[in-house]
Design a protein around this motif. Structure first.
Motif, mmCIF file in Angstrom:
data_model
loop_
_atom_site.group_PDB
_atom_site.id
_atom_site.type_symbol
_atom_site.label_atom_id
_atom_site.label_comp_id
_atom_site.label_asym_id
_atom_site.label_seq_id
_atom_site.Cartn_x
_atom_site.Cartn_y
_atom_site.Cartn_z
ATOM 1 N N ASN A 153 0.845 -1.198 0.000
ATOM 2 C CA ASN A 153 0.000 0.000 0.000
ATOM 3 C C ASN A 153 0.883 1.252 0.000
ATOM 4 O OD1 ASN A 153 -1.214 2.228 1.903
ATOM 5 N ND2 ASN A 153 -2.922 1.209 0.906
ATOM 6 N N ILE A 154 0.561 2.204 -0.880
ATOM 7 C CA ILE A 154 1.423 3.380 -1.060
ATOM 8 C C ILE A 154 1.546 4.183 0.234
ATOM 9 C CG2 ILE A 154 1.739 5.565 -2.300
ATOM 10 C CD1 ILE A 154 0.409 4.262 -4.731
ATOM 11 N N GLN A 155 0.416 4.434 0.862
ATOM 12 C CA GLN A 155 0.474 5.291 2.055
ATOM 13 C C GLN A 155 1.265 4.629 3.187
ATOM 14 O OE1 GLN A 155 -2.966 6.376 4.561
ATOM 15 N NE2 GLN A 155 -2.652 8.434 3.772
ATOM 16 N N ALA A 156 1.060 3.321 3.358
ATOM 17 C CA ALA A 156 1.787 2.603 4.420
ATOM 18 C C ALA A 156 3.291 2.653 4.139
ATOM 19 C CB ALA A 156 1.300 1.160 4.482
ATOM 20 N N LEU A 157 3.640 2.513 2.865
ATOM 21 C CA LEU A 157 5.059 2.532 2.495
ATOM 22 C C LEU A 157 5.681 3.897 2.792
ATOM 23 C CD1 LEU A 157 7.513 1.220 1.051
ATOM 24 C CD2 LEU A 157 6.612 2.118 -1.083
ATOM 25 N N VAL A 158 4.989 4.959 2.377
ATOM 26 C CA VAL A 158 5.528 6.309 2.571
ATOM 27 C C VAL A 158 5.634 6.638 4.064
ATOM 28 C CG1 VAL A 158 5.072 8.769 2.161
ATOM 29 C CG2 VAL A 158 4.791 7.125 0.297
ATOM 30 N N ALA A 159 4.683 6.131 4.851
ATOM 31 C CA ALA A 159 4.722 6.392 6.297
ATOM 32 C C ALA A 159 5.966 5.763 6.923
ATOM 33 C CB ALA A 159 3.459 5.845 6.950
ATOM 34 N N GLU A 160 6.328 4.579 6.448
ATOM 35 C CA GLU A 160 7.500 3.882 7.019
ATOM 36 C C GLU A 160 8.794 4.324 6.388
ATOM 37 O OE1 GLU A 160 8.418 0.128 8.226
ATOM 38 O OE2 GLU A 160 6.394 -0.453 8.759
ATOM 39 N N LEU A 161 8.713 4.688 5.129
ATOM 40 C CA LEU A 161 9.927 4.991 4.374
ATOM 41 C C LEU A 161 9.689 6.291 3.592
ATOM 42 C CD1 LEU A 161 12.675 3.557 3.602
ATOM 43 C CD2 LEU A 161 11.475 2.734 1.574
ATOM 44 N N PRO A 162 9.857 7.451 4.250
ATOM 45 C CA PRO A 162 9.485 8.724 3.613
ATOM 46 C C PRO A 162 10.139 8.952 2.247
ATOM 47 C CG PRO A 162 9.932 9.045 5.934
ATOM 48 C CD PRO A 162 10.309 7.631 5.631
ATOM 49 N N ILE A 163 11.347 8.408 2.045
ATOM 50 C CA ILE A 163 12.024 8.633 0.765
ATOM 51 C C ILE A 163 11.219 8.021 -0.392
ATOM 52 C CG2 ILE A 163 13.492 6.566 0.771
ATOM 53 C CD1 ILE A 163 15.738 8.349 -0.350
ATOM 54 N N ALA A 164 10.352 7.073 -0.070
ATOM 55 C CA ALA A 164 9.515 6.451 -1.112
ATOM 56 C C ALA A 164 8.687 7.510 -1.828
ATOM 57 C CB ALA A 164 8.615 5.388 -0.495
ATOM 58 N N ALA A 165 8.243 8.556 -1.084
ATOM 59 C CA ALA A 165 7.443 9.624 -1.718
ATOM 60 C C ALA A 165 8.264 10.320 -2.791
ATOM 61 C CB ALA A 165 6.969 10.612 -0.669
ATOM 62 N N ASP A 166 9.563 10.561 -2.500
ATOM 63 C CA ASP A 166 10.433 11.226 -3.488
ATOM 64 C C ASP A 166 10.628 10.340 -4.710
ATOM 65 O OD1 ASP A 166 10.677 13.182 -1.591
ATOM 66 O OD2 ASP A 166 12.554 12.404 -0.773
ATOM 67 N N VAL A 167 10.800 9.047 -4.443
ATOM 68 C CA VAL A 167 10.999 8.116 -5.566
ATOM 69 C C VAL A 167 9.742 8.094 -6.433
ATOM 70 C CG1 VAL A 167 11.416 5.706 -6.207
ATOM 71 C CG2 VAL A 167 12.596 6.679 -4.239
ATOM 72 N N LEU A 168 8.590 7.982 -5.788
ATOM 73 C CA LEU A 168 7.342 7.883 -6.545
ATOM 74 C C LEU A 168 7.072 9.181 -7.312
ATOM 75 C CD1 LEU A 168 5.185 5.943 -3.942
ATOM 76 C CD2 LEU A 168 6.127 5.071 -6.075
ATOM 77 N N THR A 169 7.437 10.311 -6.712
ATOM 78 C CA THR A 169 7.255 11.592 -7.404
ATOM 79 C C THR A 169 8.088 11.613 -8.684
ATOM 80 O OG1 THR A 169 6.886 12.620 -5.283
ATOM 81 C CG2 THR A 169 7.330 14.107 -7.105
ATOM 82 N N GLN A 170 9.308 11.023 -8.616
ATOM 83 C CA GLN A 170 10.156 10.936 -9.810
ATOM 84 C C GLN A 170 9.445 10.212 -10.944
ATOM 85 O OE1 GLN A 170 13.469 11.891 -10.623
ATOM 86 N NE2 GLN A 170 12.942 13.306 -8.987
ATOM 87 N N PHE A 171 8.612 9.278 -10.582
ATOM 88 C CA PHE A 171 7.879 8.515 -11.590
ATOM 89 C C PHE A 171 6.575 9.227 -11.977
ATOM 90 C CE2 PHE A 171 10.536 5.050 -10.018
ATOM 91 C CZ PHE A 171 10.844 4.382 -11.196
ATOM 92 N N GLY A 172 6.368 10.422 -11.428
ATOM 93 C CA GLY A 172 5.127 11.135 -11.715
ATOM 94 C C GLY A 172 3.977 10.608 -10.884
#
Ligand code: ADP
Length: 396
Positions: free
Chosen positions: A45-64
């Motif tokens: 789940n995207i939100q659960a991932l970002v909550a545990e690993l904030p850098i995931a938001a930056d990575v996902l933003t790179q992908f648009g």
């Protein structure tokens, strides 16, 4: 002495070097890596991932995939997010895994960041759109665009594929609500006849919101180059037709049409030629509402289509400090309107400054309010209650 001991226990020396290296590495990176246990798979789940690993938001933003920051992420897995944006999942998983290990957003190949291009289908059988639902109001300023947007957000949270055709050329506000500014891209339709001045027929590629809602609006047109040719002197019905026919919509579950306010029959005439499934009516508490609804109901009746539901917006206000309720615009007419239009009342939406704020800032997808789900559920239930012949609807 120490020196001798380390020589005697080389594994201790190695451990010390490794710890020192890791410490230096962290200081160098200027960030402390969290120790996460979350497993990164397509089903994460995207939100659960970002909550545990904030850098995931930056990575996902790179992908648009900016939806990591919006309400949809709560309901969406990595795979669903990727699919909604037409991206391949493997590079996303690989980049997230790498970021977790290194603490850096890795370089991402530009091919992996863009959706797989959709080849234009032959003119005349472009997109399969399951339901087409115009949203109308008797007059401007009742919140029709905001309700349309919240409806779309609610439908996306149900993982439906959604588009919004912003036909409100009098005040096209849909792109603003979604924070979209880039002009629409044009593609040439190789199979279509040339235009009157011999140019190839251009097709518009819808803008894609952060949560992958496809949006077309006159606000996203430029007066440069060939776009001017297509859009010169637009009139309401012409605009709706063009937005409908000359746009590379994906296959969608629901296409919402934000109609211009009022009950003039110009847009409705156009709707006659599109296979609409019914109309959602947005009102606010006012004596005039019943009169407007009568008129609207008559017009829609002529189309032999149902009013699918009524939304009373700005229905009341709850004071945040005291919890007291105020009928700011007078008593509700919602039940009467629903009765007159022979349609269910989808919702009564209160005045809410937070919603207006998010809408103003182009962050409508961050409205994390059950009202979006209520609207979406009610619409889908009403559509199911008005079955149509089992034909596949193609544009044109
Ligand atoms: P319309 O499309 O009917 O012209 P809009 O959706 O543009 O209306 O809304 C008009 C204004 O009212 C916008 O600034 C919008 O943010 C605000 N608004 C709409 N509904 C609400 C609400 N329930 N609470 C607070 N502000 C609202």
């Amino acid at each position: 002495m120490n020196h001798i001991r380390q020589q005697e226990r080389p594994e201790l020396l190695l451990k010390a070097i490794s710890v020192a290296y890791q410490t230096a590495f962290r200081i160098q990176n200027g960030r402390t890596m969290p120790h996460t246990t979350i497993v990164i798979t397509p089903q994460t789940n995207i939100q659960a991932l970002v909550a545990e690993l904030p850098i995931a938001a930056d990575v996902l933003t790179q992908f648009g995939l900016g939806c990591s920051g919006c309400g949809v992420s709560k309901y969406e897995t990595l795979e669903q997010g990727a699919a909604a944006h037409g991206l391949r999942i493997d590079p996303i998983i690989a980049a997230l895994t790498q970021a977790r290990l290194s603490g850096f957003v890795p370089l991402i190949a530009s091919d992996d960041k863009v959706p797989t291009p959709r080849a234009p289908r032959p003119f005349g059988m472009r997109a399969n759109i399951k339901y087409i639902v115009p949203v109308m109001s008797g007059k401007g300023g009742v919140g029709k665009s905001l309700v349309t947007a919240m409806l779309a957000v609610g439908l996306r949270r149900k993982h439906l594929r959604v588009g919004i055709l912003d036909a409100d050329i009098t005040g096209p506000s849909i792109p603003k609500l979604f924070g979209l500014r880039q002009p629409l891209l044009l593609e040439v339709d190789p199979s279509a006849p040339k235009t009157a001045n011999g140019n190839p027929q251009p097709l518009m590629v819808p803008a894609i919101s952060r949560s992958a809602i496809e949006i077309v609006s006159s606000n996203l047109l430029t007066d440069k180059e060939d776009t001017a040719m297509v859009w010169r002197g637009p009139i309401v019905s012409g605009v709706i037709r063009q937005f409908y026919e000359q746009v590379l919509w994906s296959d969608l579950d629901v296409l919402l049409i934000d109609l211009p306010p009022g009950t003039s029959d110009a847009p409705l005439t156009v709707l006659q030629s599109l296979s609409i499934d019914g109309v959602v009516l947005v009102t606010m508490p006012q004596a005039l509402a019943t009169m407007i609804v009568r008129k609207a109901a008559n017009l829609i009746h002529q189309l032999k289509k149902p009013i699918l539901g009524v939304v009373e917006n700005m229905s009341y206000f709850i004071a945040p400090d005291t919890g007291a309720r105020y009928d700011v615009f007078g008593p509700s007419y919602a039940d009467r309107v629903s009765e007159l239009s022979e349609a269910p009342l989808f919702a009564r939406i209160p005045i809410d400054s937070r919603k207006a704020e998010l809408a103003d800032e182009g962050r409508v997808e961050e409205i994390d309010d059950a009202i979006c789900d209520t609207l979406a559920d009610a619409l889908m239930a009403s559509l199911a209650a008005h079955p149509k012949p089992q034909e596949v609807i193609s544009l044109l």
